[in-house]
Design a protein around this motif. Structure first.
Motif, short mmCIF file in Angstrom:
data_model
loop_
_atom_site.label_atom_id
_atom_site.label_comp_id
_atom_site.label_asym_id
_atom_site.label_seq_id
_atom_site.Cartn_x
_atom_site.Cartn_y
_atom_site.Cartn_z
N TYR A 124 -19.35 54.79 -55.20
CA TYR A 124 -18.67 54.78 -53.93
C TYR A 124 -17.29 54.15 -54.07
CZ TYR A 124 -23.01 55.77 -51.40
OH TYR A 124 -24.16 56.35 -50.92
N GLN A 131 -14.69 52.03 -51.63
CA GLN A 131 -14.58 51.37 -50.32
C GLN A 131 -13.19 50.78 -50.16
OE1 GLN A 131 -17.43 48.24 -49.35
NE2 GLN A 131 -17.21 48.72 -47.18
N LEU A 133 -18.00 50.77 -55.84
CA LEU A 133 -19.37 50.30 -55.81
C LEU A 133 -20.28 51.29 -56.53
CD1 LEU A 133 -19.42 49.39 -52.03
CD2 LEU A 133 -19.70 47.72 -53.86
N PHE A 178 -27.24 48.07 -54.53
CA PHE A 178 -25.82 48.11 -54.86
C PHE A 178 -25.44 46.97 -55.79
CE2 PHE A 178 -23.71 51.27 -52.14
CZ PHE A 178 -24.77 51.64 -51.34
N GLY A 179 -24.46 47.25 -56.65
CA GLY A 179 -23.84 46.20 -57.41
C GLY A 179 -22.78 45.49 -56.58
N GLN A 180 -22.14 44.48 -57.17
CA GLN A 180 -21.13 43.72 -56.43
C GLN A 180 -19.80 44.44 -56.35
OE1 GLN A 180 -21.60 39.64 -58.28
NE2 GLN A 180 -21.77 39.15 -56.11
#
Lengths: 113, 113
Positions: free
Chosen positions: A35, A37, A91, A104-106
């Motif tokens: 993703y 963002q 992400l 999700f990862g950071q």
């Protein structure tokens, strides 16, 4: 249980340079998502993998973005060349094939100057 | 994919119950309703998922009327740590290949002392 690992956490590059992000999903998770963002917006799906096959890349700007998932595990997302508007958090998320939620990862915060 | 509409922002006070409503008028028969929570500088985190009626877990409740054209996320007795952005997602269950996670704008919840 180890979570989704992403690296690097932060990256600053100049426009027209290239950059790559790495994601290691949770073990056993066949589905992997990338993703983008942008600040103040919801995450935008760039690409979705099922094992090492692409399920959806309709939102991926293919003239500059590429992604691969070799052997159905780790994945890399590359931008070449970068533009100022690519500044965002990238992400990675993963899920079981029959799971009900994605993890999700950071994220990697990219700044293009 | 069904489009979702939710308030851009909400304010609340500690100890109150918060209800965030999401409208999804063109939800499909196979679609599930899922809510994610996102704190600053972190990836989204799954909260709850449902198909119809009511679902409750240790964090929240999800109310879905019979026509499924809307849903309400209920957070009981919020605390300052519940300040976050909440996303409503509608789509096929991700355990079906091709099930997608499409995020909208989200609702920014601010909890005050």
């Amino acid at each position: 249980e180890a979570g989704v690992a992403q690296s690097p956490r932060y990256k600053i590059i100049e426009k027209r340079q290239s950059v790559a992000f790495w994601c290691n999903p949770i073990s056993g998770h066949a589905t992997l998502y990338w993703y983008q963002q942008i600040l103040g917006q919801g995450p935008k799906l760039l690409i979705q993998f099922q094992n090492n096959g692409v399920v959806d890349d309709s939102q991926l700007p293919k003239d500059r973005f590429s992604a691969e998932r070799l052997k159905g595990v780790d994945s890399t997302l590359k931008i070449q060349p970068a533009k100022l508007e690519d500044s965002a958090v990238y992400l990675c998320a993963s899920s079981f094939p029959r799971g009900t939620e994605a993890f999700f990862g950071q994220g990697t915060r990219l700044t293009v100057v | 994919l069904a489009k979702t509409t939710q308030p851009i922002s909400m304010d609340s006070y500690e100890g109150q119950e918060v209800n965030i409503t999401c409208s999804h008028n063109n939800i499909a028969t196979n679609d599930y309703i899922t809510w994610y929570q996102q704190f600053p500088s972190q990836g989204p985190r799954f909260i709850i998922q449902g198909y119809k009626t009511k679902v409750t877990n240790e964090v929240a409740s999800l109310f879905i009327p019979a026509d499924r054209k809307s849903s309400t996320l209920s957070l009981p007795r919020v605390s300052l740590s519940d300040t976050a952005v909440y996303y409503c997602l509608v789509g096929g269950a991700i355990y079906n290949q091709g099930g997608k996670l499409i995020f909208g704008q989200g609702t920014e919840l601010s909890v005050k002392p």
